[in-house]
Write an enzyme that holds these catalytic residues in place. Structure first.
Site, short mmCIF file in Angstrom:
data_model
loop_
_atom_site.label_atom_id
_atom_site.label_comp_id
_atom_site.label_asym_id
_atom_site.label_seq_id
_atom_site.Cartn_x
_atom_site.Cartn_y
_atom_site.Cartn_z
N LYS A 1 -0.42 0.29 14.97
CA LYS A 1 0.93 0.16 15.53
C LYS A 1 1.11 -1.05 16.47
CE LYS A 1 3.07 3.42 13.50
NZ LYS A 1 3.22 2.82 12.19
N TYR B 1 3.47 6.69 10.05
CA TYR B 1 2.59 5.58 9.63
C TYR B 1 3.43 4.44 9.06
CZ TYR B 1 -1.65 3.27 8.09
OH TYR B 1 -2.67 2.35 7.94
N TYR C 1 -9.46 6.07 6.40
CA TYR C 1 -9.76 6.44 7.79
C TYR C 1 -10.76 7.58 7.72
CZ TYR C 1 -5.63 3.82 9.44
OH TYR C 1 -4.72 2.83 9.74
N HIS D 1 0.85 -1.19 0.00
CA HIS D 1 0.00 0.00 0.00
C HIS D 1 0.88 1.24 0.00
CE1 HIS D 1 -4.08 -1.80 1.44
NE2 HIS D 1 -3.46 -2.60 0.63
N PRO E 1 -6.06 1.02 18.11
CA PRO E 1 -5.70 0.53 16.77
C PRO E 1 -5.58 1.60 15.69
CG PRO E 1 -7.98 0.01 17.29
CD PRO E 1 -7.39 0.60 18.53
#
Ligand code: APR
Ligand code: PHB
Length: 404
Positions: A301, A395, A205, A75, A297
């Site tokens: 991580k 990220y 998100y 991704h 979540p």
């Protein structure tokens, strides 16, 4: 009582314990895993599946990455939607080439279990009454336990406590030594797994007036979706139809239109928690992964922090056995905790920015100030390239620290 011996006793056959065991074995360091439940039960626990590059490389080093390399999805970015408006965070471009890999925790765990069985390494499943002895005395430590009515004692040089949040290892560190930092969040995540084509190639998100939502995936045919729910909600309160209806409302309109719904394969509610235990080492005992820390979540991580603990402990154990340098064990807690706290801070920050808080910061006079701060914070970070780079860098995961 039967006595067995190994160099490193590993408590827990989750991803932390299995990955550590495989890496140690590759360096010629013997290890035995003790697990409370059955292998099938471990594999029945649905967890996240976004892997940082450091994690992927560690699995390659363990020699267990064949399936991950062929089936894991690369991704290059994520979407963050604010009340239906998408903002892309181009991870690859912003970080100069770094990406994440989408591959379920269940799949990694299965690969590691199979590799362990193929290597003929010893594991004891369905053990009970696990007690860690002499972790900080002059004599060698041991772990006593029972299996099938038989009492056993495992003699070892070191113990890796990879037994998750509810394990015994952390409790073995005396209360006056242990500092536990904790924050709970006033909501949970309701997750649904379904054999439907995912609504998006990349994760979305969603910050929404109705609450947070996340569109994730496991493969081209399996979706993993979440919505923020009240802590009072029970899974039984949420029919599949009710989930889909609410999830759709929180997605950007184009994604909601394209969403394919279907029956759930799994549905569960998880509370959100930030938790860190300090120190992570006590005598010959090392805490690894969820045994020492939990993150909410948001930001994916949890598994990645477990992997960086494993990387640090693996380097330490290798130095102990190859160079006879036992002084380096003192570095574990400091190195592991530096990365853990950063991951904790990132997950907390993402959670604050993306969720709907009904109970506000107690310092708010009007009940709206925290909400406005977080709207402004997210707007700033997404609206500026520097801001997006900060988010992207964390990220994809910060580099692992080397030993001194
Ligand atoms: N004796 C032996 N095993 C135990 C004991 C015990 N007393 N207590 C717990 N265990 C086992 C559990 O049954 C579980 O299989 O330890 C294992 C711990 O596994 P995880 O909870 O998956 O923890 P970890 O391996 O550190 O993985 C971290 O899991 O929770 C997620 O977000 C987290 O993705 C991250 C990952
Ligand atoms: C998941 O796929 O389960 C997942 C992905 C990203 C997260 C959390 C969970 O931040």
């Amino acid at each position: 009582m039967k006595t067995i011996k190994t160099q490193v006793a590993i408590i827990g056959a989750g991803p932390s314990g299995l990955l550590l065991g495989q890496l140690l074995w590759k360096q010629g360091i013997s290890n035995i895993i003790l697990e409370r439940v059955t292998g099938e039960y471990v594999l029945g626990r649905i967890r996240a599946g976004i892997l940082e590059q450091g994690f992927v490389e560690l699995v390659r080093e363990a020699g267990v990455a064949d399936r991950l390399d062929s089936e894991g999805e690369v991704h290059e970015g994520i979407d963050i939607s604010i009340n239906g408006h998408r903002h892309r965070v181009d991870l690859k471009q912003l970080t100069g080439g770094d990406v994440v890999v989408c591959y379920g925790q269940v799949d990694i765990t299965r690969d590691l279990m199979e590799a362990r069985a193929d290597a003929g390494l010893e594991s004891y499943y369905e053990v009970s009454n696990v007690v860690l002895n002499n972790v900080k005395s002059g004599t060698l430590p041991s772990v006593s336990f029972e299996q099938g009515g038989q009492k056993l004692e495992l003699l070892c040089d070191y113990i890796a406590g990879c037994d998750g949040f509810y394990g015994v290892s952390r409790q073995t560190i005396p209360k006056h030594i242990r500092i536990e930092h904790e924050r709970v969040y006033p909501f949970g995540w309701l997750g649904l797994l379904s054999d439907t084509p995912p609504v998006s190639e990349e994760l979305i998100y969603c910050k929404h007036e109705r609450g947070f939502a996340l569109a994730s995936r496991r493969s081209a045919t399996r979706s993993r979706y979440y919505i923020q729910v009240s802590l009072d909600d029970k899974v039984e309160d949420w029919s599949d139809d009710a989930f889909w209806l609410e999830f759709k409302k929180r997605l950007p309109a184009d994604a909601a239109d394209a969403l394919v719904t279907g029956p759930s394969i799994e549905k569960s509610i998880a509370p959100l928690r930030s938790f860190v235990c300090e120190p992570m080492q006590y005598g010959k005992l090392f805490l690894v992964g969820d045994a020492a820390h939990i993150v909410p979540p948001t930001g994916a991580k949890g598994l990645n922090l477990a992997a960086s603990d494993v990387a640090t402990l693996y380097k330490i154990m290798t130095r102990v056995y190859k160079n006879k340098d036992t002084a380096c064990i003192e570095q574990y807690s400091e190195i592991a905790l530096r990365r853990v706290w950063n991951g904790e801070r990132f997950s907390w920050w993402m959670s604050n920015m993306l969720h709907k808080f009904d109970t506000t910061d107690s310092d708010d006079v009007d009940g709206q100030t925290f909400k406005r701060f977080m709207e402004s914070e997210l707007g700033y970070y997404l609206g500026s390239e520097n801001g997006r780079r900060v988010l992207a860098e964390q990220y994809v995961g910060l580099p692992y620290e080397e030993l001194k």
